[in-house]
Write a protein that holds these residues in place. Structure first.
Motif, PDB file in Angstrom:
ATOM      1  N   UNK A 206     -12.004   8.515  -3.299  1.00 31.21           N
ATOM      2  CA  UNK A 206     -11.600   7.161  -3.661  1.00 31.21           C
ATOM      3  C   UNK A 206     -10.460   6.739  -2.737  1.00 31.21           C
ATOM      4  N   UNK A 207     -10.545   5.531  -2.230  1.00 31.87           N
ATOM      5  CA  UNK A 207      -9.543   5.060  -1.263  1.00 31.87           C
ATOM      6  C   UNK A 207      -8.289   4.572  -1.979  1.00 31.87           C
ATOM      7  N   UNK A 208      -7.514   5.529  -2.476  1.00 35.67           N
ATOM      8  CA  UNK A 208      -6.244   5.230  -3.132  1.00 35.67           C
ATOM      9  C   UNK A 208      -5.176   4.991  -2.063  1.00 35.67           C
ATOM     10  N   UNK A 209      -3.922   4.962  -2.501  1.00 36.89           N
ATOM     11  CA  UNK A 209      -2.846   4.699  -1.552  1.00 36.89           C
ATOM     12  C   UNK A 209      -2.676   5.822  -0.537  1.00 36.89           C
ATOM     13  N   UNK A 210      -3.198   7.025  -0.796  1.00 34.74           N
ATOM     14  CA  UNK A 210      -3.133   8.110   0.190  1.00 34.74           C
ATOM     15  C   UNK A 210      -4.251   7.928   1.222  1.00 34.74           C
TER      16      UNK A 210
END
Length: 340
Positions: A76-80
């Motif tokens: 999932x393209x989270x803030x990391x």
């Protein structure tokens, strides 16, 4: 060895036997692939000369391949991961190429790598924390397909370009800070077992504790299956419920440190008065907690930019000597750590 006059035409296997190289490496030289060390290319060329007219002749090094850059981030393209992918995309565009993005956890099970060299629309790839074993990456390399790994899970195989943060140095700086505050009983909430970042950071923690005269007790180490807030919370609960609880918790990442803050709050422990807590990454959540988290800043965007730069050099058939690039981290001290 004399030329094999009057005999059947020499094969790639004959050249491999002559040089002691693998058939795959010889094929890469003969097919004009650029990602071959100069001395290896010269070794094959000398063997071709010895075998004379019976040997296949190396082709000229091919021009840069047209096509897009395939970016695989099976998370999932989270803030990391979002920061890494964004910088990758921006840098690819600066180089005049297009990006094909495959993202999301569902992509983890897809057997993507074997088919990449056969796709005419793709010139090369950026693989972010690839879940595939090193053997699959080596097979992709042996087919002459240009790619760069960002944040590898395991030590990357030889001759594979990779970019990561300096995990050992970051872990050592963080634990030196915690030990400098007088903490000697420190709980470690580590990442998944056998991940390269987990092992490197733990080694850094252990080194700084040893400098302070402390041998890390096995009972103070917990590893999680996934580096999430929930798993950080559960691991922190186990550590804080020990008969002699730790005075500080160091988590594999900021999200797990947030879970540790939850566990401390449930037990009525003040941070940093009763317990110090630290994370790793310096993502947005580290500044949103109360108190804000002491952490280690990874150069996530620079990792993305550096990976694209390496890939562009591979696509342009330039020699790349620094295949494994480790970028410096920075200790960020905030309010979640304090003296014992």
């Amino acid at each position: 060895m004399a030329a094999r006059a009057g005999r059947a035409r020499a094969t790639v296997r004959d050249i491999a036997a002559e040089t002691g190289l693998s058939i795959a490496t010889v094929s890469r030289v003969l097919n004009g692939q650029a990602n071959v060390a100069p001395h290896t290319r010269e070794l094959v060329q000398r063997a071709v000369g010895r075998l004379g007219d019976q040997a296949p002749r190396p082709r000229a090094i091919r021009e840069p391949s047209p096509g897009a850059v395939y970016v695989r981030c099976p998370y999932v393209l989270t803030d990391y991961f979002g920061l890494i992918v964004s910088s990758v995309g921006e840098t690819i565009e600066l180089h005049g190429r297009q990006m094909i993005l495959s993202a999301g956890e569902a992509a983890q099970a897809a057997p993507v790598l074997p088919g990449l060299p056969d796709r005419q629309d793709i010139a090369g790839a950026i693989l972010i924390l690839p879940p595939e074993p090193g053997e699959e990456l080596a097979l992709l390399r042996d087919r002459g397909f240009p790619f760069v790994v960002i944040d590898p899970r395991t030590p990357p195989p030889k001759d594979i370009a990779a970019v990561s943060a300096a995990h050992f140095a970051g872990g050592r700086k963080l634990m030196a800070h915690v030990a400098g505050l007088g903490h000697r009983r420190v709980g470690i909430i580590g990442g998944p077992v056998a991940w390269l970042p987990s092992e490197a950071r733990l080694a850094g923690y252990t080194a700084s504790l040893a400098d302070a005269g402390v041998l890390l007790a096995p009972e103070l180490v917990r590893n999680v299956p996934e580096p999430s807030t929930e798993h950080g919370y559960l691991a922190a609960c186990e550590l804080l419920d020990l008969p002699e609880r730790p005075t500080a918790l160091v988590a594999f990442n900021d999200k797990m440190a947030v879970g540790a803050l939850w566990a401390a709050a449930e037990r009525g422990l003040s941070v940093p008065g009763d317990l110090s807590v630290a994370g790793f990454d310096d993502i947005d959540v580290s500044r949103a907690t109360s108190p804000a988290l002491t952490t280690v800043r990874q150069p996530l965007q620079e990792m993305g930019r550096m990976a694209v730069t390496l890939l562009v050099r591979l696509l342009s058939r330039h020699a790349v000597e620094a295949l494994h690039v480790s970028l410096e981290t920075e200790l960020i001290v905030r309010g979640s750590t304090g003296p014992v």
